[in-house]
Design a protein around this motif. Structure first.
Motif, PDB file in Angstrom:
ATOM      1  N   ALA A  46      -0.364  -5.830   2.847  1.00 57.70           N
ATOM      2  CA  ALA A  46      -0.579  -5.886   1.352  1.00 57.70           C
ATOM      3  C   ALA A  46       1.037  -6.366   0.423  1.00 57.70           C
ATOM      4  O   ALA A  46       0.123  -6.444  -0.881  1.00 57.70           O
ATOM      5  CB  ALA A  46      -1.574  -5.032   1.210  1.00 57.70           C
TER       6      ALA A  46
ATOM      7  N   MET B 280      -5.496  -2.009  -1.607  1.00 59.67           N
ATOM      8  CA  MET B 280      -5.238  -2.069   0.449  1.00 59.67           C
ATOM      9  C   MET B 280      -3.795  -1.127   1.100  1.00 59.67           C
ATOM     10  O   MET B 280      -4.177  -0.264   1.625  1.00 59.67           O
ATOM     11  CB  MET B 280      -5.256  -3.256   1.059  1.00 59.67           C
TER      12      MET B 280
ATOM     13  N   LEU C  54     -13.019   0.954   3.004  1.00 55.43           N
ATOM     14  CA  LEU C  54     -12.864   0.002   2.925  1.00 55.43           C
ATOM     15  C   LEU C  54     -14.239  -1.222   2.325  1.00 55.43           C
ATOM     16  O   LEU C  54     -13.674  -2.408   1.961  1.00 55.43           O
ATOM     17  CB  LEU C  54     -13.597   0.298   4.886  1.00 55.43           C
TER      18      LEU C  54
ATOM     19  N   TRP D 275      -7.321  -5.247  11.070  1.00 57.86           N
ATOM     20  CA  TRP D 275      -6.845  -3.887  10.923  1.00 57.86           C
ATOM     21  C   TRP D 275      -8.483  -3.172  11.197  1.00 57.86           C
ATOM     22  O   TRP D 275      -8.337  -1.981  11.082  1.00 57.86           O
ATOM     23  CB  TRP D 275      -6.358  -3.835   9.425  1.00 57.86           C
ATOM     24  N   THR D 276      -9.188  -3.581  10.757  1.00 59.59           N
ATOM     25  CA  THR D 276     -10.774  -2.685  10.529  1.00 59.59           C
ATOM     26  C   THR D 276     -10.592  -2.400  12.069  1.00 59.59           C
ATOM     27  O   THR D 276     -11.625  -1.236  12.092  1.00 59.59           O
ATOM     28  CB  THR D 276     -11.488  -2.977   9.582  1.00 59.59           C
TER      29      THR D 276
ATOM     30  N   PHE E 189      -6.318 -11.714   3.507  1.00 61.42           N
ATOM     31  CA  PHE E 189      -6.906 -10.584   3.610  1.00 61.42           C
ATOM     32  C   PHE E 189      -8.095 -10.757   4.711  1.00 61.42           C
ATOM     33  O   PHE E 189      -8.801  -9.413   6.045  1.00 61.42           O
ATOM     34  CB  PHE E 189      -7.528 -10.493   2.205  1.00 61.42           C
TER      35      PHE E 189
ATOM     36  N   MET F 175      -0.647  -3.982   8.238  1.00 64.10           N
ATOM     37  CA  MET F 175      -1.354  -3.870   7.057  1.00 64.10           C
ATOM     38  C   MET F 175      -0.844  -4.006   6.100  1.00 64.10           C
ATOM     39  O   MET F 175      -0.865  -4.414   4.965  1.00 64.10           O
ATOM     40  CB  MET F 175      -2.821  -3.483   7.612  1.00 64.10           C
TER      41      MET F 175
ATOM     42  N   PHE G 124      -6.869  -7.825   7.366  1.00 63.63           N
ATOM     43  CA  PHE G 124      -7.889  -7.366   7.448  1.00 63.63           C
ATOM     44  C   PHE G 124      -9.134  -7.021   8.226  1.00 63.63           C
ATOM     45  O   PHE G 124      -8.957  -5.956   8.509  1.00 63.63           O
ATOM     46  CB  PHE G 124      -8.220  -7.191   5.591  1.00 63.63           C
TER      47      PHE G 124
END
Length: 461
Positions: free
Chosen positions: A432, A350, A362, A296-297, A289, A428, A293
């Motif tokens: 997950a 996710m 998010l 990805w953000t 994460f 992503m 994550f």
């Protein structure tokens, strides 16, 4: 009771600043890099599959260094090892700040890994010595303070990284280590006791250290982690090396008079082994994460490094609040179960995210992840403290970090494979699913471990 007697039975609070600062040097360097990977890749022309080595290099060094440093602290006391390690952190910070290319930057992360190894086992050794002096198993809830400090830094790291990158670029995330190391060295010189641990004669120093055992352990761990970072059939020889080195390590440790890792004691301590297994799968989820994550953000959702850090503020607030509340309660099984459920819930959310998702989703994921972030580390740390052989507290604590970093290496490898050349939504989602499987395994390992009901943290109600 006289004032002098009362003071002698209380934890020496002068030790807290170096303990806390030393123990957070690793998590701050583990997490602050998460929002710097994309800017570093752009600046140095490296895809996510290459910048993943900045994560892996730290954990490769730390996974090896933690139990070694813990054993040295068990033998010689925390002061000298703490000072040496924090000095190395400062040097690594300088190297990373002025690194001209990816190779030097990776080298600086290796030095950081070794340098940050001393802080946590030194803190656990100091806590054990203070427990003996004061007669309290958990003096004034210091274990909770350590866990909260680590959780705070681990979660605030991405936000701090985003702020530093916004002000001074990605190199500022490496330069931060210089003042932190200077403060740690100063506090160590002023606050840590000078006469702790043994002073073995030079003649039996090598035997006490078990250098052959350390070498075989290093060969086993390095080959395993390199395989995890390069998952391919052509690298199967690394697994052969891992198995061969592991077998030789087992034979050596069972025969050694003063083993690096006492396999007889460890093998007979099933609850501690189960705790180590939980640490692996818990950190697969946590660090997938943190790194996956965050990337990805920025690249899949389009946020800046600064705003990617801001998205994780709900996790920061939740984790700190959960740690403070849970730290006052006895037992670890309930914490682990709630943490497992929190991981599973966050992974499910996710899987619903995409590039067009509203920002609040998010934030919701970060909020949910704050629950296991605040519970798992606290519970695992308490479990090791009460399950480990008191004479090997530091090395047992170091091994907890080693198993956690094996999990983080698996997370790093999985992230690199899932994303390839770009951190997109499809990658992503693949990540997950892996996280969800690890979270379910964590839940099952905890549900069927009945020994956890006997692990209670006294003095924390």
């Amino acid at each position: 009771m006289s004032e002098r007697t009362a003071t002698a039975t209380r934890f020496d609070r002068r030790l807290l600043p170096p303990m806390l600062l030393g123990s957070v040097l690793n998590p701050i360097n583990s997490t602050i890099i998460s929002v710097a990977l994309i800017p570093i890749g752009r600046a140095l022309g490296a895809p996510p599959s290459e910048t993943a080595w900045l994560v892996s290099a730290l954990y490769l060094a730390t996974s090896l260094g933690q139990p070694v440093m813990g054993r040295l602290i068990d033998l010689f006391g925390p002061r000298r090892l703490f000072l040496a390690g924090t000095t190395l952190v400062g040097l690594a910070g300088v190297l990373g700040t002025f690194a001209p290319n990816m190779e030097v930057l990776i080298a600086s992360r290796v030095l950081l890994g070794f340098g940050t190894c001393a802080g946590y086992p030194a803190s656990m050794a100091l806590l054990r010595s203070e427990s003996r002096r004061t007669g309290e198993d958990n003096p004034n809830g210091v274990l909770t303070a350590l866990a909260v400090a680590n959780q705070t830094i681990a979660v605030v790291g991405p936000l701090l990284g985003g702020l530093l990158i916004g002000v001074g670029g990605w190199r500022a995330t490496f330069a931060l280590n210089v003042p932190l190391a200077a403060a740690a060295v100063l506090l160590g010189l002023l606050r840590l006791p000078k006469h702790t641990g043994d002073s073995p004669e030079r003649g039996n120093l090598a035997a006490r250290l078990d250098l052959p055992g350390m070498g075989l352990f290093a060969a086993m761990l390095v080959s395993l982690l390199l395989f995890l970072m390069n998952l391919h059939l052509r690298n199967g020889y690394l697994l052969v090396i891992t198995v061969a080195a592991g077998a030789a390590f087992g034979v050596r440790e069972l025969r050694a008079a003063s083993p690096f890792i006492d396999l007889r004691v460890l093998g007979g301590n099933t609850p501690l082994l189960a705790t180590y297994a939980r640490a692996v799968v818990a950190y697969v989820v946590a660090y997938s994460f943190l790194y996956g994550f965050s990337q990805w953000t920025e690249e899949g959702f389009g946020l800046s490094a600064f705003h990617a850090g801001l998205v994780q503020i709900p996790m920061f607030v939740t984790a700190i609040g959960v740690s403070l509340v849970a730290g006052r309660r006895r037992g670890v099984r309930g914490k682990l179960l709630v943490g497992a459920v929190g991981q599973i819930a966050a992974c499910l959310v996710m899987l619903t995210l995409g590039g067009e998702s509203p920002l609040w989703m998010l934030l919701l994921v970060a909020l949910i992840f704050g629950v296991p972030q605040g519970l798992n580390n606290l519970a695992l740390q308490n479990a090791v403290y009460f399950q480990a052989d008191p004479e090997r507290t530091a090395s047992s604590a170091g091994l907890l970090r080693t198993f956690a970093y094996v999990g983080s290496m698996i997370a790093s490898a999985t992230t690199a494979i899932s994303f390839g050349d770009r951190a997109d939504t499809g990658g992503m989602h693949e990540l997950a699913w892996v996280m969800l499987a690890a979270g379910v395994l964590y839940l099952l390992v905890t549900l069927f471990d009945r020994t956890l009901g006997r692990v209670r943290a006294p003095g924390t109600d």
